[in-house]
Design an enzyme around this catalytic site. Sequence first.
Site, short mmCIF file in Angstrom:
data_model
loop_
_atom_site.label_atom_id
_atom_site.label_comp_id
_atom_site.label_asym_id
_atom_site.label_seq_id
_atom_site.Cartn_x
_atom_site.Cartn_y
_atom_site.Cartn_z
N MET A 30 1.51 4.35 2.42
CA MET A 30 2.46 5.28 3.05
C MET A 30 2.90 6.33 2.04
SD MET A 30 4.51 3.18 5.89
CE MET A 30 5.72 2.38 4.87
N HIS A 37 0.15 0.95 -6.20
CA HIS A 37 -0.88 1.52 -5.31
C HIS A 37 -2.15 1.84 -6.13
CE1 HIS A 37 2.86 3.07 -3.14
NE2 HIS A 37 2.24 2.39 -2.19
N GLN A 155 2.21 -9.41 4.94
CA GLN A 155 1.35 -8.37 5.53
C GLN A 155 -0.12 -8.65 5.24
OE1 GLN A 155 2.17 -3.94 5.48
NE2 GLN A 155 0.83 -4.10 3.71
N SER A 187 7.77 -0.36 -6.12
CA SER A 187 7.87 -0.07 -4.69
C SER A 187 8.29 1.38 -4.52
CB SER A 187 8.94 -0.99 -4.07
OG SER A 187 9.33 -0.48 -2.81
N ARG A 189 10.30 2.39 -2.50
CA ARG A 189 11.75 2.38 -2.25
C ARG A 189 12.56 2.38 -3.54
NH1 ARG A 189 12.53 0.72 3.30
NH2 ARG A 189 10.48 0.20 4.14
P1 AMP Z 1 2.91 0.92 1.06
O1 AMP Z 1 2.65 2.34 0.68
O2 AMP Z 1 4.25 0.43 0.63
O3 AMP Z 1 2.61 0.66 2.51
O4 AMP Z 1 1.89 0.05 0.24
C1 AMP Z 1 0.50 0.26 0.33
C2 AMP Z 1 -0.21 -0.88 -0.32
O5 AMP Z 1 0.17 -0.97 -1.69
C3 AMP Z 1 0.16 -2.23 0.33
O6 AMP Z 1 -1.02 -3.02 0.41
C4 AMP Z 1 1.13 -2.81 -0.66
O7 AMP Z 1 1.17 -4.23 -0.66
C5 AMP Z 1 0.56 -2.30 -1.99
N1 AMP Z 1 1.60 -2.31 -3.01
C6 AMP Z 1 2.83 -1.74 -2.95
N2 AMP Z 1 3.53 -2.02 -4.06
C7 AMP Z 1 2.73 -2.79 -4.84
C8 AMP Z 1 2.89 -3.42 -6.12
N3 AMP Z 1 4.01 -3.31 -6.83
N4 AMP Z 1 1.86 -4.14 -6.61
C9 AMP Z 1 0.70 -4.27 -5.91
N5 AMP Z 1 0.49 -3.71 -4.69
C10 AMP Z 1 1.49 -2.99 -4.17
#
Ligand code: AMP
Length: 282
Positions: A30, A37, A155, A187, A189
Amino acid sequence: MKIHNSKTSLKATLLPFKKNKKSIGFVPTMGALHKGHLSLVKQALKENDCVVVSIFINPTQFDNQADLEKYPKTLENDLILLYSISKKIIVFSPIASELYNQNISSKSYIFSGIEKEMEGKHRAGHFDGVGTVLNLLFRVVTPNKAYFGEKDFQQLQIVKELVKIENLPINITGCPIVREKNGLAMSSRNKHLSEEEFEEAALIYLTLNKVKEKFHDLTFKNLNQLVENEFKKSDFFTLEYFEIANSSTLKTDENKLKNIRYRAFIACFIGGIRLIDNMALN
Ligand code: AMP
């Protein structure tokens, strides 16, 4: 680096790879990209002939309009980060009506009950939204492999069920959680946290580590108590839930069972920001 906003142009770019039986790796995001990421993207680059990264803030997985509106949007910076890793990355960044064909709503899914636990309980409709958007993205990108972070462990399990339900020949790979120096899971966030909140947020990782240390000596009830006490001591945090669950079913047990892999899961609020984290315990 190619950036596509339309399904047609993305498909046209991927066609030669498909024709030549080259493997396509896919990392759905996202945006507001960080090193977590990027670790997924790097793994995808190692294991595939071409890599697609989608940047799409999916409206149907938010149960709260305000949360959707304040979700960080940093597209320009995201593209710079991706470009710095590899100029070969293909970016897909559609608007909602392009991806959803005007009908921006969720399908209802039953993911063998996993959808009813933790995040499913606390964020109504969240996993229907996640399943719907990934099903749409998977059908446009047609990847051989897709990469997801263990940061969102529930997820990851849901996506493994989704490809079975939708009969999609995609290998789902889970990648380890990438953390800040103080242990806080990276994150998008976290961008909303003040410096002080960011430092305080180390509590999540510290608490998970305490649970892991004491896992063999304490009962589930006492481990729950330990976490509640840690969070009560902090003026910054509100604990939404703490659970120790079976890593495959994500269900809780009364007492520890032999030969079961357990994982601890936390969701909490700090300064109005909701953070989640998890850790393998045995
Ligand atoms: P998001 O943009 O939050 O939807 O995350 C996209 C992908 O990145 C998802 O598969 C998340 O689980 C992964 N992701 C987000 N934060 C982390 C992190 N700190 N370590 C590993 N993977 C992550």
